[in-house]
Design a protein around this motif. Structure first.
Motif, short mmCIF file in Angstrom:
data_model
loop_
_atom_site.label_atom_id
_atom_site.label_comp_id
_atom_site.label_asym_id
_atom_site.label_seq_id
_atom_site.Cartn_x
_atom_site.Cartn_y
_atom_site.Cartn_z
N LEU A 197 0.85 -1.27 -0.17
CA LEU A 197 -0.02 0.14 0.04
C LEU A 197 0.80 1.49 -0.25
CD1 LEU A 197 -2.81 -0.73 2.35
CD2 LEU A 197 -3.04 -0.07 -0.14
N TYR A 198 2.13 1.36 0.97
CA TYR A 198 2.75 2.53 0.85
C TYR A 198 3.45 2.41 -0.29
CZ TYR A 198 1.98 3.01 5.97
OH TYR A 198 1.42 3.40 7.25
N VAL A 199 4.18 1.70 -0.87
CA VAL A 199 4.60 1.53 -2.38
C VAL A 199 3.68 1.93 -3.53
CG1 VAL A 199 5.98 0.31 -4.12
CG2 VAL A 199 6.23 -0.33 -1.61
N ILE A 200 2.59 1.65 -3.42
CA ILE A 200 1.56 2.14 -4.36
C ILE A 200 1.39 3.66 -4.25
CG2 ILE A 200 -0.86 1.97 -4.97
CD1 ILE A 200 -0.64 -0.97 -4.74
N PHE A 201 1.15 4.11 -2.89
CA PHE A 201 1.01 5.55 -2.75
C PHE A 201 2.14 6.23 -3.17
CE2 PHE A 201 1.89 9.50 -0.18
CZ PHE A 201 0.61 9.92 -0.27
N GLY A 202 3.44 5.90 -2.85
CA GLY A 202 4.52 6.44 -3.45
C GLY A 202 4.61 6.63 -5.13
N TRP A 203 4.16 5.41 -5.61
CA TRP A 203 4.17 5.49 -7.05
C TRP A 203 2.98 6.42 -7.74
CZ3 TRP A 203 5.47 4.19 -11.99
CH2 TRP A 203 6.59 3.49 -12.04
N ILE A 204 1.82 6.45 -6.87
CA ILE A 204 0.88 7.35 -7.53
C ILE A 204 1.03 8.87 -7.01
CG2 ILE A 204 -1.65 8.11 -6.81
CD1 ILE A 204 -2.23 5.44 -6.36
N SER A 205 1.93 9.07 -6.11
CA SER A 205 2.20 10.52 -5.78
C SER A 205 3.14 11.02 -6.61
CB SER A 205 2.63 10.64 -4.29
OG SER A 205 3.01 11.92 -3.99
N SER A 206 4.00 9.97 -6.77
CA SER A 206 5.33 10.43 -7.81
C SER A 206 4.75 10.90 -9.17
CB SER A 206 6.20 9.16 -7.86
OG SER A 206 7.04 9.33 -6.76
N SER A 207 4.09 9.83 -9.84
CA SER A 207 3.21 10.15 -11.08
C SER A 207 2.47 11.21 -11.02
CB SER A 207 2.36 8.69 -11.32
OG SER A 207 2.99 7.62 -11.35
N LEU A 208 1.73 11.74 -10.18
CA LEU A 208 1.06 12.66 -10.05
C LEU A 208 1.88 14.01 -10.15
CD1 LEU A 208 -1.67 14.48 -9.47
CD2 LEU A 208 -1.34 14.40 -7.08
N TYR A 209 2.95 13.95 -9.40
CA TYR A 209 4.04 15.11 -9.56
C TYR A 209 4.76 15.17 -10.59
CZ TYR A 209 7.82 18.27 -8.17
OH TYR A 209 8.88 19.16 -8.41
N LEU A 210 5.02 14.00 -11.30
CA LEU A 210 5.80 13.89 -12.61
C LEU A 210 4.84 14.62 -13.62
CD1 LEU A 210 7.36 10.73 -12.63
CD2 LEU A 210 8.63 12.79 -12.81
N TYR A 211 3.63 14.44 -13.69
CA TYR A 211 2.74 14.79 -14.64
C TYR A 211 2.24 16.26 -14.57
CZ TYR A 211 -1.80 15.63 -17.42
OH TYR A 211 -2.79 15.89 -18.17
N THR A 212 2.04 16.66 -13.21
CA THR A 212 1.33 17.99 -12.82
C THR A 212 2.51 18.96 -12.67
OG1 THR A 212 1.16 17.78 -10.42
CG2 THR A 212 -0.77 17.11 -12.03
N LYS A 213 3.71 18.66 -12.14
CA LYS A 213 4.49 19.52 -11.59
C LYS A 213 4.30 20.37 -10.75
CE LYS A 213 6.59 21.31 -15.41
NZ LYS A 213 7.51 21.76 -16.34
N ALA A 214 3.12 20.05 -10.00
CA ALA A 214 2.43 20.77 -8.71
C ALA A 214 2.74 20.22 -7.42
CB ALA A 214 1.17 21.10 -8.93
N LEU A 215 3.74 20.51 -6.82
CA LEU A 215 3.94 19.58 -5.61
C LEU A 215 2.74 19.84 -4.63
CD1 LEU A 215 6.25 17.98 -4.25
CD2 LEU A 215 7.20 20.08 -3.37
N LYS A 216 2.07 21.01 -4.61
CA LYS A 216 1.05 21.03 -3.71
C LYS A 216 -0.03 20.07 -3.84
CE LYS A 216 -1.70 24.27 -6.47
NZ LYS A 216 -2.22 25.73 -6.43
N LEU A 217 -0.25 19.34 -4.83
CA LEU A 217 -1.00 18.49 -5.27
C LEU A 217 -0.54 17.19 -4.50
CD1 LEU A 217 -2.37 19.02 -8.97
CD2 LEU A 217 -3.32 19.87 -6.76
N SER A 218 0.51 16.84 -4.68
CA SER A 218 0.95 15.60 -4.14
C SER A 218 0.68 15.89 -2.60
CB SER A 218 2.26 15.12 -4.48
OG SER A 218 3.14 16.24 -4.17
N ILE A 219 1.04 17.02 -2.07
CA ILE A 219 0.94 17.25 -0.69
C ILE A 219 -0.71 16.93 -0.16
CG2 ILE A 219 0.95 19.04 1.12
CD1 ILE A 219 3.47 20.07 -0.30
#
Length: 234
Positions: A197-219
């Motif tokens: 679950l934690y690995v998947i969260f890391g993957w999803i959060s990383s993908s979100l940041y790579l796509y949006t370049k908006a760190l606030k969204l991953s926060i």
């Protein structure tokens, strides 16, 4: 002017080592001290306050490192629209909820709740403060570190290794996976399901940041995730 141009590998690695060590001290060391102290709410509250002060200093340090090394520019040239960013955020949140639900059908994940596991020994005031720190404060410095600083550094490193696009994608997948595994390991998973679950969260959060370049969204994503985790514990 590229502020990273004149920096050596030693300079950059030293920055990351210093901040990563500080993260370990705040996230693990203080919790361990608190558990060893036992049931005294006065000490608990004091350590939580001290931990929050350290967390705020960490946030300032991570932001300084992130901006000083200009890591955001290495995330990519594509800039999605504001609407697409929020669609990606909602999609990430829904995906995280669905995957978490499906995995918890097999085993209820434990671990990573830290002080909440000894909540019966704490006053409502300490629990409330821990709730504030866990849901609002901790996700900020964890996302700045893992997605902002470390992921930015990984993206910066890849072109130094190879210029082939296919190999760059492969290296990115590997580094994001390693990033997510480290993130998961530091959250004290107690079984395979919670680790995944934690690995998947890391993957999803990383993908979100790579796509949006908006760190606030991953926060925001991390804060909502922690909120749901704390509520589910109670």
């Amino acid at each position: 002017m590229d502020k990273t141009k004149n920096k050596t590998w030693l300079d950059i690695l030293l920055n990351y080592f210093m901040f990563f060590t500080a993260y370990l001290v705040v996230s693990k060391g203080l919790v361990l001290i608190l558990l060893l102290l036992g049931k005294n709410d006065h000490y608990n509250a004091g350590i939580l306050l001290f931990g929050s002060a350290c967390s705020i200093l960490l946030i300032a340090g991570f932001v300084w490192c992130y901006k000083r090394l200009e890591l955001k520019k290495y995330i990519g040239n594509y800039e999605p629209t504001h609407q697409k960013k929020w669609i990606a955020f909602i999609g990430s949140l829904l995906g995280l909820i669905i995957v978490s639900y499906l995995l918890t059908l097999f085993v209820t994940p434990t671990g990573g709740t830290g002080l909440l596991q000894s909540s019966q020994n704490m006053s409502p005031y300490v629990l409330g403060y821990y709730f504030f720190r866990t849901v609002l404060l901790v996700p900020i410095y964890e996302e700045i570190l893992f997605r902002g600083v470390l992921l930015g550094a990984e993206k910066w490193l890849i072109p130094k290794i190879t210029q082939q696009k296919q190999l760059q994608i492969l290296f990115l997948v590997v580094l994001v996976t390693v990033n997510s595994i480290i993130f998961s390991s530091l959250h004290n998973p107690t079984n395979v399901i919670s680790f995944v679950l934690y690995v998947i969260f890391g993957w999803i959060s990383s993908s979100l940041y790579l796509y949006t370049k908006a760190l606030k969204l991953s926060i925001y994503l991390h804060q909502i995730n922690n909120l749901l985790a704390v509520l589910s514990f109670f």
